[in-house]
Design a protein around this motif. Structure first.
Motif, PDB file in Angstrom:
ATOM      1  N   ASP A 801       0.824  -1.272   0.208  1.00 51.60           N
ATOM      2  CA  ASP A 801       0.134  -0.059   0.034  1.00 51.60           C
ATOM      3  C   ASP A 801       0.822   1.229  -0.015  1.00 51.60           C
ATOM      4  N   GLY A 802       1.785   1.132  -0.777  1.00 50.59           N
ATOM      5  CA  GLY A 802       2.793   2.456  -0.979  1.00 50.59           C
ATOM      6  C   GLY A 802       3.957   2.275  -0.030  1.00 50.59           C
ATOM      7  N   LEU A 803       4.357   3.509   0.211  1.00 52.64           N
ATOM      8  CA  LEU A 803       5.792   3.377   1.026  1.00 52.64           C
ATOM      9  C   LEU A 803       5.139   4.666   2.417  1.00 52.64           C
ATOM     10  N   PHE A 804       5.514   4.138   3.574  1.00 49.61           N
ATOM     11  CA  PHE A 804       5.325   4.865   4.971  1.00 49.61           C
ATOM     12  C   PHE A 804       6.003   6.291   4.535  1.00 49.61           C
ATOM     13  N   THR A 805       5.257   7.314   4.759  1.00 53.38           N
ATOM     14  CA  THR A 805       5.612   8.722   4.587  1.00 53.38           C
ATOM     15  C   THR A 805       5.852   9.460   6.038  1.00 53.38           C
ATOM     16  N   SER A 806       5.573   8.781   7.261  1.00 54.39           N
ATOM     17  CA  SER A 806       5.885   9.247   8.420  1.00 54.39           C
ATOM     18  C   SER A 806       5.696   8.506   9.581  1.00 54.39           C
ATOM     19  N   ALA A 807       6.430   8.957  10.467  1.00 46.27           N
ATOM     20  CA  ALA A 807       6.390   8.218  11.901  1.00 46.27           C
ATOM     21  C   ALA A 807       4.867   7.997  12.396  1.00 46.27           C
ATOM     22  N   ASN A 808       4.121   8.941  12.053  1.00 48.04           N
ATOM     23  CA  ASN A 808       2.721   9.212  12.534  1.00 48.04           C
ATOM     24  C   ASN A 808       1.968   8.008  11.776  1.00 48.04           C
ATOM     25  N   GLU A 809       2.127   8.050  10.489  1.00 46.26           N
ATOM     26  CA  GLU A 809       1.456   6.878   9.611  1.00 46.26           C
ATOM     27  C   GLU A 809       1.813   5.447  10.020  1.00 46.26           C
ATOM     28  N   ILE A 810       3.151   5.281  10.500  1.00 44.93           N
ATOM     29  CA  ILE A 810       3.531   4.003  10.916  1.00 44.93           C
ATOM     30  C   ILE A 810       2.837   3.674  12.331  1.00 44.93           C
ATOM     31  N   GLU A 811       2.782   4.608  12.999  1.00 45.05           N
ATOM     32  CA  GLU A 811       2.046   4.493  14.455  1.00 45.05           C
ATOM     33  C   GLU A 811       0.493   4.153  14.495  1.00 45.05           C
ATOM     34  N   ASN A 812      -0.105   4.831  13.277  1.00 44.85           N
ATOM     35  CA  ASN A 812      -1.585   4.286  13.164  1.00 44.85           C
ATOM     36  C   ASN A 812      -1.889   3.267  12.123  1.00 44.85           C
ATOM     37  N   SER A 813      -0.598   2.551  12.022  1.00 44.99           N
ATOM     38  CA  SER A 813      -0.928   1.376  11.011  1.00 44.99           C
ATOM     39  C   SER A 813      -0.787   0.305  11.655  1.00 44.99           C
ATOM     40  N   PRO A 814      -1.344  -0.989  11.003  1.00 45.74           N
ATOM     41  CA  PRO A 814      -0.889  -2.397  11.601  1.00 45.74           C
ATOM     42  C   PRO A 814       0.498  -2.478  12.123  1.00 45.74           C
ATOM     43  N   SER A 815       0.678  -3.359  13.085  1.00 47.68           N
ATOM     44  CA  SER A 815       2.083  -3.640  13.659  1.00 47.68           C
ATOM     45  C   SER A 815       2.799  -4.530  12.472  1.00 47.68           C
ATOM     46  N   GLN A 816       4.048  -3.942  12.233  1.00 47.28           N
ATOM     47  CA  GLN A 816       4.863  -4.821  11.279  1.00 47.28           C
ATOM     48  C   GLN A 816       5.745  -5.871  11.942  1.00 47.28           C
ATOM     49  N   SER A 817       5.390  -7.143  11.617  1.00 48.79           N
ATOM     50  CA  SER A 817       6.344  -8.071  12.289  1.00 48.79           C
ATOM     51  C   SER A 817       7.577  -8.423  11.541  1.00 48.79           C
ATOM     52  N   PHE A 818       7.999  -7.905  10.494  1.00 46.29           N
ATOM     53  CA  PHE A 818       9.214  -8.440   9.881  1.00 46.29           C
ATOM     54  C   PHE A 818      10.585  -7.403  10.141  1.00 46.29           C
ATOM     55  N   GLY A 819      10.347  -6.623  11.333  1.00 50.87           N
ATOM     56  CA  GLY A 819      11.440  -5.709  11.714  1.00 50.87           C
ATOM     57  C   GLY A 819      11.079  -4.402  11.989  1.00 50.87           C
ATOM     58  N   GLN A 820      11.883  -3.640  12.551  1.00 48.62           N
ATOM     59  CA  GLN A 820      11.473  -2.356  12.705  1.00 48.62           C
ATOM     60  C   GLN A 820      11.427  -1.495  11.506  1.00 48.62           C
ATOM     61  N   VAL A 821      10.401  -0.647  11.166  1.00 41.78           N
ATOM     62  CA  VAL A 821      10.260   0.137   9.995  1.00 41.78           C
ATOM     63  C   VAL A 821      10.126   1.609  10.226  1.00 41.78           C
ATOM     64  N   ALA A 822      10.450   2.230   9.124  1.00 43.69           N
ATOM     65  CA  ALA A 822      10.727   3.844   9.348  1.00 43.69           C
ATOM     66  C   ALA A 822      10.273   4.309   8.018  1.00 43.69           C
ATOM     67  N   PRO A 823       9.907   5.601   8.143  1.00 42.76           N
ATOM     68  CA  PRO A 823       9.501   6.104   6.947  1.00 42.76           C
ATOM     69  C   PRO A 823      10.363   5.995   5.482  1.00 42.76           C
ATOM     70  N   GLY A 824       9.650   5.502   4.483  1.00 44.04           N
ATOM     71  CA  GLY A 824      10.255   5.207   3.284  1.00 44.04           C
ATOM     72  C   GLY A 824      10.426   3.622   3.271  1.00 44.04           C
ATOM     73  N   ASP A 825       9.836   2.854   4.123  1.00 41.43           N
ATOM     74  CA  ASP A 825       9.811   1.347   4.087  1.00 41.43           C
ATOM     75  C   ASP A 825       8.355   1.105   3.341  1.00 41.43           C
ATOM     76  N   ILE A 826       8.247  -0.089   2.975  1.00 45.56           N
ATOM     77  CA  ILE A 826       7.060  -0.505   2.468  1.00 45.56           C
ATOM     78  C   ILE A 826       5.809  -0.720   3.341  1.00 45.56           C
ATOM     79  N   LYS A 827       4.723  -0.340   2.967  1.00 44.92           N
ATOM     80  CA  LYS A 827       3.475  -0.324   3.691  1.00 44.92           C
ATOM     81  C   LYS A 827       2.578  -1.461   3.119  1.00 44.92           C
ATOM     82  N   TYR A 828       2.331  -2.602   3.925  1.00 47.63           N
ATOM     83  CA  TYR A 828       1.428  -3.790   3.608  1.00 47.63           C
ATOM     84  C   TYR A 828       0.001  -3.560   4.006  1.00 47.63           C
ATOM     85  N   ILE A 829      -0.889  -4.460   3.421  1.00 48.80           N
ATOM     86  CA  ILE A 829      -2.253  -4.420   3.526  1.00 48.80           C
ATOM     87  C   ILE A 829      -2.556  -5.470   4.610  1.00 48.80           C
ATOM     88  N   ASP A 830      -3.329  -5.225   5.749  1.00 44.39           N
ATOM     89  CA  ASP A 830      -3.686  -6.262   6.688  1.00 44.39           C
ATOM     90  C   ASP A 830      -4.944  -7.030   6.319  1.00 44.39           C
TER      91      ASP A 830
END
Length: 1004
Positions: A801-830
């Motif tokens: 679902d695109g790339l994360f654009t901010s830390a806030n978007e990461i915080e409000n998205s489903p938890s990623q179980s494949f390691g720590q993510v940061a803005p610019g990482d791939i966002k996946y659909i739950d």
């Protein structure tokens, strides 16, 4: 150099010109000759017409006598044969005619059938004829463009059986010039007689044989040139270091390279101190490399014995042009001899023998692998001795005791790069891969008509040996890492650090020794008879088997079966065939080692019916239907899978006394005495038609098959206490469970049209198939992950679902179980809505095309005008996908950066970035299967273009030359695809190439 070598071919052509005579008018001579058809049999009733208009008809032994002018032409015609024109000479004694379209013989299982009477599920390519307009260097090269149903595999299956003259052999063991015909046996009825190992199709290759004629020598000489299509594009040192600093910053780390250092690498004033190594530059690679081959074919014979001999040689170089790699080359020499002997009127024998000698010289390193992994700034491949300080005695000592390259360079390296492709190519030694193959088969047959009219016997016995090994000189070498200083604005080497030692043992090492022996046998009784001229009955009883022994494999690969064929046709209009095989497999438990595979075929030639006999549309129309069940062990990977295994493990358990060992017995699998064959169950329908006086020809098949009883060790079918984690134990047996389904169709359509002197043919070949897993032992929590009802070549992964654009978007998205993510990482659909992104969110993404593209199309066009022939072939492959998962795309840690990194995410490019942020971590979140990396492999390739010219035969009427021609062709010329750059990319291996060739052929 390439131009000089090409001139050699033209010189060969020019050298022949003095021998060419000019046709002259002469007095009439009496011509007495025999007209022959299939298998050299005399043709009765053939018409022979002289230029004067006189005509005669061949008698009961195919003989004729006519008076005609010396070097004039005779036109010969016979029903069911193509007309032929021959030049009158005093030596004319045999005239061979080729069967007309539809009447040529096709090799199928243990017999020959006229093409017009083929059952459904068979495609055929006359390679000898095709080579006259389409010179190939590979046996099955571009066959998907000519044979419907073949797309690299057969009807969506894998592991087809290759037979050469009835013996299981590698397709690569034979060259195209040796081949007469290739039959693709697809349907169950077509392959049943070959038994278990043929259950997924057969590619049957038949070599050329001698003819009843005066000795004929056919010579070809070719000079070709390979031109790389593209190379991977990697970032230079300065850009790499800048982006690597960015990756470290993304990870919260400090910069590794300062601005001054990056500037020095960017300026490039001193490439030895600030290297910027391009592995694909002209410093290391040639622009092209060459391939040369020559073939001589000798054929002839009389009524008693016919012979065919093939002598072939080719040599090819490589792109690498430095160090020992300048000597890289491959060479292959082959010799084949086929002999047919009529021992008596009722007894005959055949003998075939072939030997192949192959040598490949190379270096002791993987240059292309290094090119894809070594960063450009790591080290300079060569260190110039001229840049060493004069006062540095220690460094000069290294120089005096080292193996200098070109007398002025030391090998470069670092502590981490003590071995590297450059040093290995210059000083690491070389190797010679040697392969030897010997193939021999002989057959004997007898006409048993004196016992029972129509009865005959034929047998075939073959023994093949194949061996290979590597001979190498593995030298040790020293590499040097310089320490630099600067005096008065100039760089000098202030010191050298040596890693390794120069050493040449002179010992030749023999490694990778391998052998394979194949023994094959078949024997068959054949019966053919006519009843009241309307009923044709045929039968075969066959015993067939082969066994292969391979080095380091305890069990031989075996195939043994008895076969029965029964055929009947009425008035050449209605057909009924039965083919069945009793197969045997030692991989199964006693009691289940035999099974019978029955198949049936019905055929109806509608064009012979009264309502179509006088049709102005249909010249030929035939429908066929086949069905059957084939039992096979081809997918059983090992022997004794039906047996339970118990093993003792040392050290797994200790008793209460310290250090005292207690043994335990663990179970590895359970027993299943009911394990049996898998089955291919199939129905296929076929149609064959010729329309408008052979203007348009169509052939096609529709098939539906399923493979049932696939063998698996399925834990979900048993209680969980049947299997433990540690110690590793299992009571779960192998069982027949998995079922697969394949549906599809194939077709071939040819359009033939003549416009004055211009003859044209347009052919279209296609294959389409769908696969489905119809039964699986699986237990997924979410139904959308079931492999059942999905393609067998399904690609599974996450939906992005695109790339994360901010830390806030990461915080409000489903938890990623494949390691720590940061803005610019791939966002996946739950997918399941559990608030966690994990493997349970993987879905079906597309077909991988692992058994061949779902849709394969071939388009070939031929135009003939006078003595010129133009041929073109295009091949399309559609419906499959692949992942951008090579190191070219998945870059993290200390990996080399490709130009793809330029499209990375940064805060400034967050709206336009097409690549995730750079990182020095392993990036487990980004680099996994997902639709982010998915791309379509749809493509259309211009596979071949050839222009041929044959000098007029009249020029050679008074010379020993019968024919002389020249041709130019190009292969793999163009790819049309939205993803062409990816499809033409080779990462970690030699590049894909276009191939340009000039050839000369002559018949003497």
């Amino acid at each position: 150099m390439n131009i000089i070598k090409f001139k050699v071919v033209f010189c060969a052509l020019i050298a022949l010109i003095p021998f060419i005579g000019i046709a002259q008018t002469s007095e009439d001579i009496d011509v007495e000759a025999i007209v022959r058809g299939k298998e050299g049999k005399p043709l009765v009733g053939a018409t022979v017409r002289a230029e004067s208009g006189d005509a005669v008809v061949t008698d009961s032994i195919g003989s004729f006598s006519i008076s005609a002018g010396m070097y004039s032409s005779l036109a010969v015609e016979a029903g069911e044969y193509e007309p032929k024109t021959v030049v009158v000479t005093p030596f004319l004694d045999n005239i061979s005619l080729n069967p007309a379209e539809g009447y040529e013989d096709v090799n199928v299982a243990f017999r020959k059938v006229e093409k017009r009477n083929l059952i459904s599920g068979v495609s055929v390519v006359n390679l000898e004829e095709l080579m006259e307009k389409n010179y190939n260097t590979g046996t099955l090269e571009n066959m998907e463009g000519f044979a419907n149903g073949f797309h690299g595999n057969i009807w969506g299956m894998d592991q087809y059986l290759v037979l050469i003259d009835g013996i299981p052999r590698d397709a690569s063991s034979i060259m195209p010039t040796e081949i007469d015909q290739i039959s693709f046996l697809k349907g169950v009825s077509a392959v049943a007689l070959y038994g278990s190992r043929a259950a997924k199709g057969v590619v049957q290759i038949t070599t050329k044989r001698g003819k009843i004629q005066k000795q004929e020598i056919d010579v070809r000489v070719n000079a070709g040139m390979y031109v790389p299509k593209s190379y991977p594009k990697y970032l230079g040192s300065a850009e790499y270091m800048s982006l690597y600093n960015e990756a470290r910053a993304n990870d919260g780390l400090s910069q590794r390279y300062d601005d001054e250092t990056i500037y020095n690498y960017a300026v490039g004033d001193n490439p030895y101190r600030y290297p910027d190594v391009n592995y694909y530059s002209s410093d290391y690679l040639q622009e092209t490399y060459n391939r040369y081959d020559a073939t001589a074919q000798i054929a002839g014979g009389n009524e008693t014995a016919q012979y065919y001999t093939n002598l072939g040689f080719y040599s090819a170089g490589s792109l690498l042009n430095f160090g020992e790699a300048e000597n890289n080359r491959t060479q292959r020499f082959n010799i084949r001899g086929n002999v047919d002997i009529d021992i008596t009127e009722t007894l005959y024998a055949t003998v075939n023998a072939s030997a192949v000698y192959y040598n490949g010289w190379g270096v002791n390193t993987d240059y292309w692998g290094g090119a894809a992994s070594l960063r450009p700034n790591r080290f300079s491949p060569l260190i110039p001795t001229s840049m060493i300080e004069e006062s540095d005695e220690n460094s000069m000592q290294f120089v005096n005791n080292s193996n200098l390259i070109d007398g002025q360079y030391l090998l470069g390296g670092t502590q981490l790069d003590q071995t590297n492709p450059f040093a290995a190519i210059y000083s690491g030694g070389s190797n010679n891969f040697t392969s030897r193959q010997f193939q021999f088969n002989t057959g004997i047959g007898a006409d048993l008509g004196n016992l029972v009219e129509g009865l005959s016997f034929h047998s075939n016995f073959g023994v093949d040996y194949s061996t290979s090994y590597n001979q190498s000189y593995n030298n040790e070498y020293a590499v040097y890492e310089p320490s630099w200083t600067n005096y008065d604005g100039g760089d000098l080497i202030a010191g050298l650090t040596q890693y390794g030692q120069d050493a040449r043992s002179g010992v030749q090492n023999i490694t990778d020794s391998w052998y394979r022996q194949t023994i094959s046998f078949s024997g068959q009784f054949n019966y053919e008879t006519k009843i009241e001229e309307d009923h044709n009955v045929s039968a075969m009883l066959i015993a067939n088997g082969f066994q292969q022994s391979i080095s380091e494999e305890y069990h031989r690969t075996s195939n043994a079966n008895l076969g029965l064929y029964l055929g009947y046709d009425y008035l050449d209009k209605y057909f009924v065939n039965f083919s069945g095989a009793l197969v045997h497999s030692a991989k199964l438990p006693e009691g289940n080692r035999q099974a019978f595979s029955p198949t049936f075929t019905l055929g109806w030639r509608l064009s012979e019916e009264n309502f179509l006999q006088n049709s102005t549309v249909f010249d030929e129309l035939k429908l066929t239907a086949s069905a059957g069940i084939l039992h096979t062990d081809i997918d059983i990977q090992d022997y004794y899978l039906y047996e339970s295994i118990y093993t003792q493990t040392d050290g797994a358990w200790f008793n209460w006394r310290d250090g005292a060992l207690s043994r335990s017995t663990d179970s590895r699998r359970g027993q299943n005495d009911d394990l049996t064959f898998s089955k291919r169950e199939e129905i296929n329908l076929g149609v064959e038609a010729s329309l408008f006086d052979n203007l348009f020809q169509v052939q096609g098949s529709v098939f539906a098959n399923r493979m049932t009883g696939g063998i698996v060790q399925a834990s979900v079918l048993y209680p969980n206490y049947f299997e433990t984690g540690w110690p590793n134990s299992s009571f779960i047996p192998y069982v027949n469970y998995n079922d697969d389904q394949r549906l599809g169709f194939d077709f071939r359509a040819d359009w033939n049209q003549q416009f004055g002197e211009l003859k044209t043919t347009l052919g279209v070949v296609g294959t389409y198939y769908e696969t489905k897993a119809t039964k699986r032992a699986e237990m997924f929590e979410d139904e959308y992950q079931n492999r059942k009802d999905n393609p067998l070549d399904a690609i599974w992964g996450l939906e992005s679902d695109g790339l994360f654009t901010s830390a806030n978007e990461i915080e409000n998205s489903p938890s990623q179980s494949f390691g720590q993510v940061a803005p610019g990482d791939i966002k996946y659909i739950d997918q399941n809505g559990d608030g966690v992104i994990d493997n349970q969110d993987e879905v079906y993404l597309g077909k991988g095309g692992w058994f061949g593209s779902p849709l394969t199309l071939g388009v070939n066009f031929t135009a003939e005008w006078k003595d010129f022939t133009f041929f073109a072939l295009g091949i399309g492959r559609f419906g499959a996908h692949a992942m951008k998962n090579s190191s070219y795309f998945w870059m993290a840690g200390e990996d080399k950066y490709s130009i793809v990194a330029r499209d990375r995410w940064t805060p400034e490019t967050s709206e336009t970035a097409t690549y995730p942020r750079l990182t020095t971590t392993n990036s487990n979140n980004n680099f996994r299967n997902s639709d982010f990396w998915l791309y379509s492999t749809d493509r259309f390739d211009l596979a071949k273009v050839q222009i041929s010219y044959n000098l007029p035969k009249e020029l050679f009427a008074q010379s020993f030359v019968q024919e002389l021609g020249v041709y130019v062709n190009g292969a793999n010329l163009l790819t049309v695809s939205p993803e062409r750059d990816i499809l033409e990319l080779s990462v970690g291996s030699a590049p894909q190439n276009r191939f340009y060739n000039l050839g000369v052929k002559a018949i003497f």
